[in-house]
Write an enzyme that holds these catalytic residues in place. Sequence first.
Site, PDB file in Angstrom:
ATOM      1  N   HIS A 179       0.855  -1.194   0.000  1.00 41.02           N
ATOM      2  CA  HIS A 179       0.000   0.000   0.000  1.00 41.02           C
ATOM      3  C   HIS A 179       0.888   1.241   0.000  1.00 41.02           C
ATOM      4  O   HIS A 179       2.032   1.202   0.451  1.00 41.02           O
ATOM      5  CB  HIS A 179      -0.887  -0.032   1.249  1.00 41.02           C
ATOM      6  N   ASP A 302     -11.330   1.451  -1.052  1.00 43.19           N
ATOM      7  CA  ASP A 302     -10.342   2.317  -0.405  1.00 43.19           C
ATOM      8  C   ASP A 302     -11.050   3.165   0.665  1.00 43.19           C
ATOM      9  O   ASP A 302     -10.727   4.326   0.897  1.00 43.19           O
ATOM     10  CB  ASP A 302      -9.646   3.233  -1.398  1.00 43.19           C
TER      11      ASP A 302
HETATM   12  C1  LIG Z   1      -3.226   7.299   4.985  1.00 48.05           C
HETATM   13  O1  LIG Z   1      -3.902   8.368   4.394  1.00 48.05           O
HETATM   14  C2  LIG Z   1      -4.504   8.184   3.193  1.00 48.05           C
HETATM   15  C3  LIG Z   1      -5.043   9.293   2.579  1.00 48.05           C
HETATM   16  C4  LIG Z   1      -5.680   9.146   1.350  1.00 48.05           C
HETATM   17  C5  LIG Z   1      -6.271  10.334   0.687  1.00 48.05           C
HETATM   18  O2  LIG Z   1      -7.153  10.120  -0.179  1.00 48.05           O
HETATM   19  O3  LIG Z   1      -5.881  11.448   1.043  1.00 48.05           O
HETATM   20  C6  LIG Z   1      -5.765   7.912   0.737  1.00 48.05           C
HETATM   21  C7  LIG Z   1      -5.207   6.830   1.389  1.00 48.05           C
HETATM   22  C8  LIG Z   1      -5.295   5.482   0.779  1.00 48.05           C
HETATM   23  O4  LIG Z   1      -5.332   5.364  -0.439  1.00 48.05           O
HETATM   24  O5  LIG Z   1      -5.342   4.507   1.533  1.00 48.05           O
HETATM   25  C9  LIG Z   1      -4.582   6.935   2.597  1.00 48.05           C
HETATM   26 MN   LIG Z   2      -5.690   2.806   0.424  1.00 43.29          MN
END
Ligand SMILES: COc1cc(C(=O)O)cc(C(=O)O)c1
Ligand SMILES: [Mn+2]
Length: 340
Positions: A179, A302
């Site tokens: 990830h 997600d």
């Molecule tokens: C840990 O923080 C995250 C932020 C975001 C975002 O959309 O800002 C996406 C993910 C993710 O794709 O898991 C994670």
């Molecule tokens: Mn993610």
Amino acid sequence: KCRLIACEEAWTIPEVADELKKVARSPSQSLDKLLVAGIYDAEEDTSGYGKMNFLQGLLDVEEQRLPQMDEHGVDMHLLTLTAPGVQMFDADTATDLAALSNDRLAEICANRPDRFAGLGSFAPQSPKRAAKEVERVMTELKLNGLVVNSHTNGDYFDDYRFWPILEAAEAHDATIYIHPRAPSDSLKGPLQDYAMDSAMWGYGVEVGTMMLRMMASGVFDRFPNLKVCVGHMGEMVPFFIWRINFMNSRAQKVGRAPKTQRSMEEYFRDNFVFTTSGVEDHMALRYAIDRMGIDNVIWAIDYPYQPMKPAVDFIESFECTEAEMHALCHGNAERVFHIP
Ligand SMILES: COc1cc(C(=O)O)cc(C(=O)O)c1
Ligand SMILES: [Mn+2]
């Protein structure tokens, strides 16, 4: 009606959230701090991300997540400790919190085995203890695989120090979901502005770099049965795979890249699967399926970073054969993550 198993679904526990709050207030120069501050230290808007209520969504399983799954017909969430996981902590704290979150995750899955599966996390800061945790996750907790958020202190899995982890994952048939997190200190350069550190761009660059380092270094010659899953429609690699393959084979010929037993495209096809998380684009999905094969593509939401309904509508409105739909929505996930 297709069984829907979403495979990049973020979750966390209070102890990890508290530790990340300390990171937010630490002198760390990691690019992750922008995002970590915005989520875990949201009293003041220190990151430009503004106040995110992601934390509530991450901590929750039964109050908001499950009712939304019921409402939108999502049968299962494959839960993962959200980025950057335990990888910003010192080795002992990271090792302990990985084990604690794995225990909590196992409880959630045992409690509702028809609704939740989970990927265990580990602390690459201490590779030998991490390899032991991989064994515990797969043989005692019986979770469904592993998750790691790309680099750890700027090091990548082509570095032999991490190979005990890869060896344990391969031995236990545990797919490692790689990830994203923000680009490492050596990669971050011009990615520190315009929110380019984030899921918009830096995440893809960071994971794509991890993927290329693993493929081009010959890791999959050393661990031929190691399986890796990435999100976000393959982190741009499927679109670029012809060029990656062509230029790597030229680099091998002129001695700029190590000789490998198989080509980059073969490694990507044989040792990787990828999810649709955060890329709700039918044309991109059709290309990825046709280019890399339907067995390699898995649906994901997600959550809570992407809302649930649009991701469900996206996959349910995708024009494909019935066989493709079953593979995307649950068949591939059942195979890769050992979900009954
Ligand atoms: C840990 O923080 C995250 C932020 C975001 C975002 O959309 O800002 C996406 C993910 C993710 O794709 O898991 C994670
Ligand atoms: Mn993610």
